[in-house]
Enzyme design. Sequence first.
Site, PDB file in Angstrom:
ATOM      1  CG  MET A  27      -1.914  -1.166   1.168  1.00 45.99           C
ATOM      2  SD  MET A  27      -3.408  -0.858   2.084  1.00 45.99           S
ATOM      3  CE  MET A  27      -2.752  -0.580   3.706  1.00 45.99           C
ATOM      4  CG  HIS A  34       6.799  -1.990   2.268  1.00 48.33           C
ATOM      5  ND1 HIS A  34       6.748  -0.887   3.076  1.00 48.33           N
ATOM      6  CD2 HIS A  34       5.547  -2.514   2.279  1.00 48.33           C
ATOM      7  CE1 HIS A  34       5.524  -0.740   3.544  1.00 48.33           C
ATOM      8  NE2 HIS A  34       4.777  -1.711   3.088  1.00 48.33           N
ATOM      9  NE  ARG A 185      -2.980   2.008   9.652  1.00 46.88           N
ATOM     10  CZ  ARG A 185      -3.336   0.947   8.929  1.00 46.88           C
ATOM     11  NH1 ARG A 185      -2.624  -0.163   8.998  1.00 46.88           N
ATOM     12  NH2 ARG A 185      -4.387   0.979   8.135  1.00 46.88           N
TER      13      ARG A 185
HETATM   14  P1  AMP Z   1       1.372  -2.971   3.478  1.00 47.46           P
HETATM   15  O1  AMP Z   1       1.948  -1.920   2.597  1.00 47.46           O
HETATM   16  O2  AMP Z   1       1.294  -2.587   4.921  1.00 47.46           O
HETATM   17  O3  AMP Z   1       0.088  -3.543   2.939  1.00 47.46           O
HETATM   18  O4  AMP Z   1       2.402  -4.183   3.434  1.00 47.46           O
HETATM   19  C1  AMP Z   1       2.785  -4.776   2.220  1.00 47.46           C
HETATM   20  C2  AMP Z   1       3.569  -6.028   2.507  1.00 47.46           C
HETATM   21  O5  AMP Z   1       4.743  -5.708   3.241  1.00 47.46           O
HETATM   22  C3  AMP Z   1       2.783  -7.048   3.346  1.00 47.46           C
HETATM   23  O6  AMP Z   1       3.030  -8.357   2.856  1.00 47.46           O
HETATM   24  C4  AMP Z   1       3.376  -6.853   4.719  1.00 47.46           C
HETATM   25  O7  AMP Z   1       3.291  -8.000   5.542  1.00 47.46           O
HETATM   26  C5  AMP Z   1       4.821  -6.543   4.382  1.00 47.46           C
HETATM   27  N1  AMP Z   1       5.470  -5.844   5.498  1.00 47.46           N
HETATM   28  C6  AMP Z   1       5.071  -4.692   6.088  1.00 47.46           C
HETATM   29  N2  AMP Z   1       5.872  -4.391   7.131  1.00 47.46           N
HETATM   30  C7  AMP Z   1       6.798  -5.383   7.208  1.00 47.46           C
HETATM   31  C8  AMP Z   1       7.894  -5.660   8.084  1.00 47.46           C
HETATM   32  N3  AMP Z   1       8.214  -4.850   9.096  1.00 47.46           N
HETATM   33  N4  AMP Z   1       8.630  -6.775   7.848  1.00 47.46           N
HETATM   34  C9  AMP Z   1       8.320  -7.618   6.827  1.00 47.46           C
HETATM   35  N5  AMP Z   1       7.297  -7.412   5.966  1.00 47.46           N
HETATM   36  C10 AMP Z   1       6.538  -6.313   6.153  1.00 47.46           C
END
Ligand code: AMP
Length: 268
Positions: A27, A34, A185
Amino acid sequence: MLVSKINEVKEQIKSWRGQTIGLVPTMGALHDGHKSLIDASAKMCDKTVVSIFVNPTQFGPKEDFDKYPRNLDTDLEICRQAGADLVFAPEVNEMYAECPAVTIVPPRQYTNILCGKLRPGHFDGVCTVVTKLFNIVRPDFAFFGEKDRQQLIIIKKMTADLNIPVQIIACPIVRAENGLALSSRNKYLKVPDAPLYKTLFDIKMCYNDGMTDIKTLSKGVSGANGLEYLEFRDKDDLSLKEIADDNTVVFAAVKIDGVRLIDNMELG
Ligand code: AMP
């Protein structure tokens, strides 16, 4: 390269025929968590596609869709550095042209619990957008973080149950030095403290010392400030555990400064 239209993605993918393709759905507001997923894809696949889409259908009416951090320029730079070949950043009306539309609804015993209990409909939105992304990109591999482990388990189940021809790759949680799991966040936090990590780590240490009774393991934690849940569940099917074992994951969420932080840790 940046594209915003589904047809542009399909054209690009067509020109990569015969090569392995990795997809990293995000996102945006990208950070090192990421980046670790993009790195993993770039290492494993010939071509890596990163999607950046703040998906409205996974936000509840009172949630932070409007104020979710968006920063495409910085994101593009991170994607470039990490070796992404294509960034797909569509507008909402590109992804949801039809209304009403068919949605994917995972089994309720996977979604009525943990974060899903606090965010009704959230995982329907996640599964629907991820299915759409899979159909647009047709990746061989898709990379998801263990940070959102409930999501990861549900996506794995969805791809298996619907015979979607993609292999899901789980990537470990990337943390700050103090243990705080990186999250888009986190920038809303007044103090980037890591209370969840400390709690989960202490529980893991007690388990390593031979403690398996869940009431004893969670003693002293249940009343903690802002704690929304602390649960011991199976790492494959999310069923509740009564006695901790090597297949147990501790899931926790806490609300600090109006921000919900989630974390989890495998005991085994
Ligand atoms: P999001 O942008 O929050 O939807 O996350 C996109 C992807 O990045 C998802 O598969 C999350 O699980 C992964 N992700 C987010 N934060 C972390 C983190 N600290 N360590 C590993 N993967 C992450």
